[in-house]
Design a protein around this motif. Structure first.
Motif, PDB file in Angstrom:
ATOM      1  N   GLY A 104       0.771  -1.228   0.000  1.00 55.72           N
ATOM      2  CA  GLY A 104       0.000   0.000   0.000  1.00 55.72           C
ATOM      3  C   GLY A 104       0.803   1.279   0.000  1.00 55.72           C
ATOM      4  N   GLY A 105       2.128   1.188   0.105  1.00 53.59           N
ATOM      5  CA  GLY A 105       2.903   2.425   0.118  1.00 53.59           C
ATOM      6  C   GLY A 105       4.350   2.221   0.507  1.00 53.59           C
ATOM      7  N   GLN A 106       4.856   3.094   1.352  1.00 55.98           N
ATOM      8  CA  GLN A 106       6.261   3.071   1.731  1.00 55.98           C
ATOM      9  C   GLN A 106       6.392   3.365   3.220  1.00 55.98           C
ATOM     10  N   VAL A 192      13.621   8.836  17.529  1.00 58.68           N
ATOM     11  CA  VAL A 192      13.211   7.734  16.655  1.00 58.68           C
ATOM     12  C   VAL A 192      11.959   8.189  15.935  1.00 58.68           C
ATOM     13  N   LEU A 193      11.961   8.107  14.616  1.00 62.11           N
ATOM     14  CA  LEU A 193      10.847   8.600  13.816  1.00 62.11           C
ATOM     15  C   LEU A 193      10.464   7.556  12.782  1.00 62.11           C
ATOM     16  N   LEU A 194       9.169   7.273  12.715  1.00 62.37           N
ATOM     17  CA  LEU A 194       8.630   6.396  11.676  1.00 62.37           C
ATOM     18  C   LEU A 194       7.634   7.188  10.842  1.00 62.37           C
ATOM     19  N   ARG A 195       7.668   6.967   9.535  1.00 59.62           N
ATOM     20  CA  ARG A 195       6.763   7.685   8.630  1.00 59.62           C
ATOM     21  C   ARG A 195       6.312   6.719   7.537  1.00 59.62           C
ATOM     22  N   ASP A 196       5.019   6.726   7.256  1.00 58.52           N
ATOM     23  CA  ASP A 196       4.544   5.933   6.122  1.00 58.52           C
ATOM     24  C   ASP A 196       3.866   6.835   5.115  1.00 58.52           C
ATOM     25  N   ALA A 197       3.847   6.399   3.881  1.00 56.42           N
ATOM     26  CA  ALA A 197       3.236   7.151   2.789  1.00 56.42           C
ATOM     27  C   ALA A 197       2.277   6.225   2.058  1.00 56.42           C
ATOM     28  N   GLY A 198       1.079   6.722   1.792  1.00 51.05           N
ATOM     29  CA  GLY A 198       0.100   5.911   1.097  1.00 51.05           C
ATOM     30  C   GLY A 198      -0.874   5.258   2.063  1.00 51.05           C
ATOM     31  N   ALA A 199      -1.572   4.254   1.564  1.00 49.99           N
ATOM     32  CA  ALA A 199      -2.562   3.535   2.376  1.00 49.99           C
ATOM     33  C   ALA A 199      -1.947   2.233   2.862  1.00 49.99           C
TER      34      ALA A 199
END
Length: 221
Positions: A104-106, A192-199
């Motif tokens: 669904g994304g990254q 600490v950082l988490l990031r997602d892109a998309g669904a």
């Protein structure tokens, strides 16, 4: 190149650029202040691939200090930092990060050490002031809508959780735009950082807490 951001009339009055003023006495010549480099962050501090839900995916690992461009090092605490997701402050930074394709994304993660830890509460307040802006510094104008959420509870640490949706001006309501979600945890000069892109449908809060706990043991915390 500095970001050129156009604010809608309703938001313009709420945004003020913050400038640091340094006064130097003529009797004492200015001297450069050397900021010691923070301790290195081993790649093992990153979440292992098997900790990310779903089938294993190829991922690209990068060094945070060398990956930051001049622009990424910050241009103050204005809306450009919010639009571009710059949570790390300028200055000496050591860290590791990765980007990986997921269903669904990254997904991306970074684990960083810095002598100037980010003030996540102040960052969230600025993001609220920059809830809707139009940025035109990277190609076609883009509308950024940012919503602050409630971050996970982590004893002894500050957390930040927000969602950003990027659309084109006049984009039909039926097209959802690009969704970016970010969860950050910071304490004692470690971020600490988490990031997602998309669904992606990832439980980003739970994954961020797991990433924090995993990194802590590798960083001697």
């Amino acid at each position: 190149m500095a970001a050129r951001i156009r604010f809608p009339p309703a938001a313009a009055a709420l945004v003020a650029a913050a400038a640091a003023v340094v006064t130097i006495s003529p009797a004492k010549p200015a001297t450069a202040v050397v900021v010691p480099a923070p301790p290195a962050v081993p790649p093992a501090a990153l979440l292992p691939a098997e900790a990310v839900p779903g089938p294993p995916a190829d991922r690209t690992v990068f060094d945070v200090a060398t990956a930051l461009s001049t622009a990424d090092r910050g241009d103050g605490t204005g809306c450009a930092d919010v639009v571009h997701g710059r949570v790390l402050p300028p200055g000496a930074v050591a860290g590791q990060g990765f980007q990986a394709a997921v269903a669904g994304g990254q997904l991306s993660e970074l684990v960083a050490r810095t002598p100037h830890p980010p003030d996540l509460a102040a960052w969230a307040a600025q993001a609220r002031r920059c809830a809707r802006v139009t940025v035109d510094d990277q190609g076609p104008p883009t509308v950024s809508r940012t919503t602050i959420g409630t971050g996970p509870t982590v004893p002894g640490a500050r957390t930040l959780s927000y969602q950003q949706v990027l659309t084109l001006p006049g984009q039909p309501a039926g097209l959802p735009g690009l969704r970016l979600r970010t969860v950050a945890i910071a304490a004692d000069g470690v971020l600490v950082l988490l990031r997602d892109a998309g669904a992606t449908d990832l439980d980003l809060d739970t994954l961020a807490v797991a990433a924090w706990q995993h990194a802590a043991t590798r960083l001697g915390r």
